[in-house]
Design a protein around this motif. Sequence first.
Motif, PDB file in Angstrom:
ATOM      1  N   GLY A  56      41.677  52.029  65.242  1.00 11.35           N
ATOM      2  CA  GLY A  56      41.037  53.348  65.136  1.00 11.35           C
ATOM      3  C   GLY A  56      40.233  53.679  66.383  1.00 11.35           C
ATOM      4  O   GLY A  56      40.235  54.818  66.865  1.00 11.35           O
ATOM      5  N   ALA A  60      40.830  56.801  68.841  1.00  8.78           N
ATOM      6  CA  ALA A  60      39.693  57.708  69.078  1.00  8.78           C
ATOM      7  C   ALA A  60      39.445  57.875  70.572  1.00  8.78           C
ATOM      8  O   ALA A  60      39.236  58.992  71.066  1.00  8.78           O
ATOM      9  N   VAL A  79      36.907  58.700  58.929  1.00  9.62           N
ATOM     10  CA  VAL A  79      38.035  57.769  58.998  1.00  9.62           C
ATOM     11  C   VAL A  79      38.750  57.754  57.656  1.00  9.62           C
ATOM     12  O   VAL A  79      38.152  57.433  56.621  1.00  9.62           O
ATOM     13  N   ILE A 138      40.131  60.426  62.139  1.00 10.45           N
ATOM     14  CA  ILE A 138      40.956  59.256  62.459  1.00 10.45           C
ATOM     15  C   ILE A 138      41.687  58.794  61.197  1.00 10.45           C
ATOM     16  O   ILE A 138      41.089  58.691  60.130  1.00 10.45           O
ATOM     17  N   THR A 140      43.680  55.431  60.186  1.00  8.48           N
ATOM     18  CA  THR A 140      43.960  54.090  60.737  1.00  8.48           C
ATOM     19  C   THR A 140      44.186  53.102  59.601  1.00  8.48           C
ATOM     20  O   THR A 140      43.463  53.134  58.596  1.00  8.48           O
ATOM     21  N   ALA A 164      44.413  59.802  65.926  1.00 12.68           N
ATOM     22  CA  ALA A 164      43.153  60.553  65.819  1.00 12.68           C
ATOM     23  C   ALA A 164      43.300  61.932  66.447  1.00 12.68           C
ATOM     24  O   ALA A 164      44.136  62.123  67.339  1.00 12.68           O
TER      25      ALA A 164
END
Length: 323
Positions: A56, A60, A79, A138, A140, A164
């Motif tokens: 992540g 990002a 997230v 994001i 992930t 992201a």
Amino acid sequence: MIRSVVRGFGTALPKRVLTNAELESMVDTSDEWIVQRTGIQQRYIAGEGETTASLGEGAARAALDKAGLTAADIDLIIVATSTPDNTFPATAVNIQNRLGMHHGFAFDLQAVCSGFVYAVTTADAYIRGGLAKRVLVIGTETFSRILDWTDRTTCVLFGDGAGAIVLEAREGTGTNTDRGVLTTQLRSDGAHRDKLFVDGGPSTTGTVGHLRMEGREVFKHAVGMITDVVYSSFDATGLTADDIDWLVPHQANKRIIDGSAKKLGIPLEKVVVTVDQHGNTSAASIPLALAAAASDGRIKEGDIVLLEAMGGGFTWGAVLLRW
Ligand code: ACO
């Protein structure tokens, strides 16, 4: 009217690729079965040191670079994940810290494969409500860590990765000519819980558990649920299937993607498909596919882009936006 406009996008994938041929030596399966039933040819699998937070963070950083921004410019990190590094704290604050960001706020959101659509909807609400100007959204996952690698009905389907986007508040006119998110539609129905779930958790078994799925049951509901939220998006905006430049669906299965596009009347040339390369990466699949099509020049500024997903819960949803 304030709109949430995509300013940057980025991805991160584990180093290791796991091919269908390798899976043939692990469980009783074949490349032919996997490709024919799902369209998947390979997936990425997180190795030592690679986690949901590290992937992540990579996505990002790439999205911030693309946007020409730094973490100092971000107010909020959301997230979407079902495979957090720890039960708590949230993977979002872990990523916030990894980015050297010590202001603003960050939280995780759990809607399994619909996670990214839920997270974009949430970010859009914060932006339009004036609570944040720039949000890192994001998706992930490290689903490889919750798979039962002896269960051929599930272990061939999933992969790891992260994607992201940066959403930014911009003034719009309130019409469909605006760039940014035009409408979002979310649904859930917990009655379907047992069709796709993880058989463990902190408050039940005290373990992480493994993914369990009645694949045929999921398949049976998928196309109807996806098209339902897409039609709601059309009703909310007055746009139609003919206005869609790119359909970027959750990448679970090529047959579900094709079936949904066909029912909606969106030609396959306008559908972004990455499931062959990534497998099903749950909340990461839409931003991975979005980034693929935006970086190779398919998705251009001003294009109408339709995101849709369906997943565990069941949860499902759609986002209609102008790139
Ligand atoms: N390799 C070889 N054979 C297999 C495998 C495998 N990996 N897995 C199952 N089989 C066998 C089954 O045992 C069954 O054998 P049988 O006929 O002797 O009993 C046969 O293949 C057919 O099984 P089905 O389950 O009927 O196969 P189906 O055509 O439905 O395909 C699949 C299975 C791919 C899982 C499909 O149902 C599907 O895609 N469902 C949706 C799953 C999904 O997308 N989930 C994620 C969405 S939500 C989210 O993203 C978390």
